[in-house]
Enzyme design. Structure first.
Site, PDB file in Angstrom:
ATOM      1  N   ASP A   1      -3.009  -4.297 -16.063  1.00 34.15           N
ATOM      2  CA  ASP A   1      -3.428  -5.677 -15.861  1.00 34.15           C
ATOM      3  C   ASP A   1      -3.318  -6.239 -14.446  1.00 34.15           C
ATOM      4  O   ASP A   1      -4.303  -6.661 -13.864  1.00 34.15           O
ATOM      5  CB  ASP A   1      -2.642  -6.585 -16.810  1.00 34.15           C
ATOM      6  CG  ASP A   1      -3.048  -6.361 -18.255  1.00 34.15           C
ATOM      7  OD1 ASP A   1      -3.586  -5.291 -18.562  1.00 34.15           O
ATOM      8  OD2 ASP A   1      -2.840  -7.261 -19.079  1.00 34.15           O
TER       9      ASP A   1
ATOM     10  N   CYS B   1      -4.948   0.082 -22.645  1.00 32.14           N
ATOM     11  CA  CYS B   1      -5.175  -0.186 -24.073  1.00 32.14           C
ATOM     12  C   CYS B   1      -6.658  -0.355 -24.393  1.00 32.14           C
ATOM     13  O   CYS B   1      -7.403  -0.992 -23.653  1.00 32.14           O
ATOM     14  CB  CYS B   1      -4.365  -1.403 -24.500  1.00 32.14           C
ATOM     15  SG  CYS B   1      -2.581  -1.139 -24.357  1.00 32.14           S
TER      16      CYS B   1
ATOM     17  N   GLU C   1       1.505 -14.522 -20.566  1.00 28.09           N
ATOM     18  CA  GLU C   1       0.436 -14.178 -21.494  1.00 28.09           C
ATOM     19  C   GLU C   1       0.999 -14.306 -22.909  1.00 28.09           C
ATOM     20  O   GLU C   1       2.098 -13.815 -23.173  1.00 28.09           O
ATOM     21  CB  GLU C   1       0.010 -12.736 -21.214  1.00 28.09           C
ATOM     22  CG  GLU C   1      -1.321 -12.350 -21.731  1.00 28.09           C
ATOM     23  CD  GLU C   1      -1.730 -10.988 -21.183  1.00 28.09           C
ATOM     24  OE1 GLU C   1      -2.494 -10.955 -20.221  1.00 28.09           O
ATOM     25  OE2 GLU C   1      -1.259  -9.971 -21.718  1.00 28.09           O
TER      26      GLU C   1
ATOM     27  N   SER D   1      -3.808 -13.100 -23.586  1.00 30.95           N
ATOM     28  CA  SER D   1      -4.193 -11.711 -23.389  1.00 30.95           C
ATOM     29  C   SER D   1      -5.686 -11.558 -23.597  1.00 30.95           C
ATOM     30  O   SER D   1      -6.317 -12.326 -24.323  1.00 30.95           O
ATOM     31  CB  SER D   1      -3.441 -10.838 -24.398  1.00 30.95           C
ATOM     32  OG  SER D   1      -4.039  -9.574 -24.504  1.00 30.95           O
TER      33      SER D   1
END
Length: 553
Positions: free
Chosen positions: A120, A191, A442, A468
Site C-alpha cells: 500500500d 492481496c 484505514e 481500505s
C-alpha cells in the site's frame, strides 16, 4: 554520469577503495551505477519474495552493461497493522519511504533507480521519491497474490475480514472461519482484489513509470521474473536517453491514471496517493479533477471487492493496457504520453487486446455509466470526501439516517460487534484523520463487520479517516476538514440527521447554522493521541486528506 561524483578523479581514490572493499571490479565501476531500492522483508506477504525480483532486476541491469547496487526500505503490511495502533503508522510510512530513497540517491549519486515495492504505502512512497529526485527511474512491483478457493468460490483477504462479521452475526460458524483463513491468502503477492496496492501497481502502468504487465502479472508467475529482468535492462536505456520521471509523469499522464482508476473502480486511497506523487513534481491534482473525470469515464472492469474478478482474471483478460485500449475508443486516453518502455502510450496500445469481455466490458456496455469513485461535498464535508460508489447498492444512493458517533475506530468496532448498530444508522467515526489519528487509519474492520452482518445495504459509515480498497458499502472517508482541525464532523451529536446523495454528490448534516455556531464555541481541541516519536512529529507537519495528506513545505 551522476555516479562520476563518487568514482572519478584522483580525489575519489578513497571512494574507489571502499568499492574495492565490497568486491566491485574496476570494470563494474566504469558503466552506469543503478540503485535498486527494494522493500523486501519477512513481515508482508506482498514483499516476502521481493529478493527474487531484485535478483532478476540485477541480472537485467548487468545484461545491459550497468552495475546494480541494492539497498532497502521499510514496509508496513496494512492487513497485519489493521485495527490496532499499528495502523496509525501506515500512512506516515509513505513519507519515510520517500525520504529514505531520496537520502540514498543523494548520498550515493546513482545514475538511475529501479524501485521494487509491492504494497500500500511503499508504492506511492517510492513513486514520490522518483518525482522528487527526477533521475531516470523505473518501477517493478512484486505482483498480485492469486485468489484463494473456499467451497468452490474465489476468496481473498476481504472474505476473511467479512467472515468475522458473519461469525458475530451467527451466519458463519467459527470452524468455517478457521478453514477460510487458511486458504484465503494462498501465497506471496499483494492481496488479490483491486485494493490499494493493486490499484497503485496498475496505475503505475497508466502513469507510464512501469512496464505493461506490472500491475497484473501474478507474483508467482515466471512472467513476473521476466518482467523484472526487462525492467533492469530498461533502466540502462532510460539513462542513455536521459528520460526522467517528470518527462513521463506529466499532468496528462496523471489524467490517464485517474481515468483508468475510475474504469476499474480502484481504492479510494488513490485520491490520497496520486496527488501526493504529483505534488513532488510541482503538479496539483485537486479532488475536483477526480470528480470531473469520474463523470465521463464508464466503469468497465468490476474487480473484488465490488465485483467477482481478481487480478489474475484481469491479467488474462488483457491487463491495464486492455482497459486503456477499450477507453481509447471514446478518446478518453491521451496517447501521446511517454512511458519507461521508451515509446508513447499510443504505440503500446497497438499491441493491446481484450481477451475476455466478461472481465473488461465494452466501453459502450459498461457496468456503470460513471466511474468508480465520487467526491462528495456538503455541510459535513466542506472541503470534500470520497466514496467508492460502485461498491454501494443503488438502493441506498440516497440515504437519510440518524448519527451514532464514536471517537475512535476501536469504539465503533466494538459497538458493531456487539450488535448496537441498526439499519438506518449513520455511523460517524472521528478523530481518525491525518492529524487526529494521527495517521488517518484505514478502517477495514468496522466496514467488513458491517458487511458481514448484512448492514452494508442499510447503514452509512462516515469518517475523517480512510477506508481500505477492500471496503464496500456506503462508506464515506477523507471527510475534510477533519475533526482535529475543527471540521464540522467534530460537532456531530448522536441523533443528528445526516443525508447523503450519491447522485447529487452531497453529504449534509441537517443541523441549523445557529446550532453549529453554538457547538463550535463549545468545542475544545483534544490532546494528541501520540505525544512523542515519529507520529507526533508527523501530526504537526501533515496537511489535509483533501490535499493528499502531504507535509507542509
Amino acid at each position: 554520469m551522476r555516479s562520476d561524483r563518487m568514482k572519478k578523479g584522483i580525489d575519489r581514490a578513497p571512494h574507489r577503495s571502499l568499492f574495492n572493499a565490497m568486491g566491485y571490479l574496476k570494470e563494474e565501476m566504469e558503466g552506469p551505477i543503478i540503485g535498486i531500492a527494494c522493500s523486501a522483508n519477512e513481515v508482508i506477504p506482498g514483499h516476502i519474495h521481493l529478493g527474487k525480483i531484485a535478483q532478476a532486476v540485477k541480472e537485467g541491469v548487468r545484461m545491459a552493461g550497468g552495475t546494480p547496487m541494492e539497498f532497502s526500505t521499510i514496509g508496513v503490511c496494512d492487513g497485519i497493522a489493521m485495527n490496532h495502533e499499528g495502523m496509525k503508522y501506515s500512512l506516515g510510512s509513505r513519507e519515510l519511504i520517500c525520504d529514505s530513497v531520496e537520502v540514498m540517491a543523494k548520498a550515493c549519486p546513482f545514475d538511475g533507480l529501479v524501485l521494487i515495492p509491492n504494497c500500500d504505502k511503499i508504492i506511492p512512497g517510492m513513486m514520490m521519491a522518483a518525482m522528487r529526485l527526477n533521475i531516470p527511474c523505473i518501477m517493478i512491483s512484486g505482483g498480485p497474490m492469486l485468489a484463494g478457493k473456499f467451497k468452490g468460490k474465489a476468496v481473498d483477504l476481504i472474505s476473511v475480514f467479512e467472515g468475522v462479521g458473519r461469525v458475530a452475526a451467527g451466519i458463519m460458524r467459527q470452524d468455517e472461519l478457521s478453514l477460510l483463513e487458511e486458504c484465503a491468502c494462498p501465497g506471496a503477492g499483494s492481496c488479490a482484489g483491486m485494493f490499494t496496492a493493486n490499484s497503485m501497481n496498475c496505475l503505475s502502468e497508466a502513469l507510464g513509470i512501469a512496464l505493461p504487465g506490472n500491475g497484473t502479472i501474478p507474483a508467482v508467475y515466471a512472467g513476473r521474473i521476466r518482467l523484472a529482468k526487462i525492467a533492469g535492462k530498461k533502466i540502462v536505456d532510460l539513462i542513455s536517453k536521459d528520460i526522467k520521471p517528470r518527462d513521463i509523469m506529466t499532468i496528462e499522464a496523471f489524467k490517464n491514471a485517474i481515468t483508468v482508476d475510475m474504469a476499474f473502480g480502484g481504492s479510494s486511497n488513490t485520491a490520497l496517493h496520486l496527488p501526493a506523487i504529483a505534488h513532488e513534481g510541482g503538479i496539483t491534482l485537486p479532488l475536483g479533477l477526480f470528480d470531473e473525470i469520474s463523470e465521463k469515464v464508464p466503469h468497465v472492469c468490476n474487480m473484488s471487492p465490488a465485483g467477482p474478478h481478481h487480478l489474475e482474471d484481469l491479467n488474462e483478460a488483457g491487463g491495464v493496457y486492455g482497459i486503456m485500449k477499450e477507453l481509447s475508443k471514446k478518446n478518453l486516453i491521451n496517447k501521446k504520453c511517454l512511458t519507461v518502455e521508451g515509446r508513447k502510450v499510443g504505440d503500446l496500445l497497438k499491441y493491446a487486446e481484450v481477451a475476455d469481455r466478461n472481465v473488461i466490458r465494452p466501453v459502450m456496455e459498461p457496468y456503470h455509466e460513471k466511474g468508480g469513485l465520487a467526491v462528495l461535498h456538503g455541510s459535513l464535508a466542506p472541503d470534500g470526501s470520497i466514496v467508492k460508489r460502485i461498491g454501494v447498492l443503488e438502493s441506498i444512493w440516497h440515504f437519510k439516517g440518524k448519527a451514532k458517533v464514536y471517537e475512535s475506530e476501536e469504539e465503533a468496532g466494538a459497538a458493531i460487534m456487539a450488535g448496537k448498530i441498526e439499519a438506518g444508522d449513520a455511523v460517524v467515526i472521528r478523530y481518525e484523520g491525518p492529524k487526529g489519528g494521527p495517521g488517518m487509519r484505514e478502517m477495514l474492520t468496522p466496514t467488513s463487520i458491517l458487511a458481514g452482518r448484512g448492514l452494508d445495504a442499510s447503514c452509512a459509515l462516515i469518517t475523517d479517516g480512510r477506508f481500505s480498497g477492500g471496503t464496500r458499502g456506503l462508506c464515506i472517508g477523507h471527510v475534510s476538514p477533519e475533526a482535529a482541525e475543527g471540521g464540522p464532523i467534530a460537532f456531530v451529536k448522536n441523533g443528528d440527521k445526516i443525508e447523503i446523495d450519491l447522485n447529487e454528490k452531497t453529504i449534509n448534516l441537517n443541523v441549523s447554522e445557529k446550532e453549529m455556531v453554538k457547538r463550535r464555541k463549545a468545542w475544545k481541541q483534544p490532546e494528541p493521541k501520540i505525544k512523542e516519536g515519529y507520529m507526533a512529529r508527523y501530526a504537526k507537519q501533515v496537511t489535509s486528506a483533501s490535499t493528499g495528506a502531504v507535509f507542509n513545505k
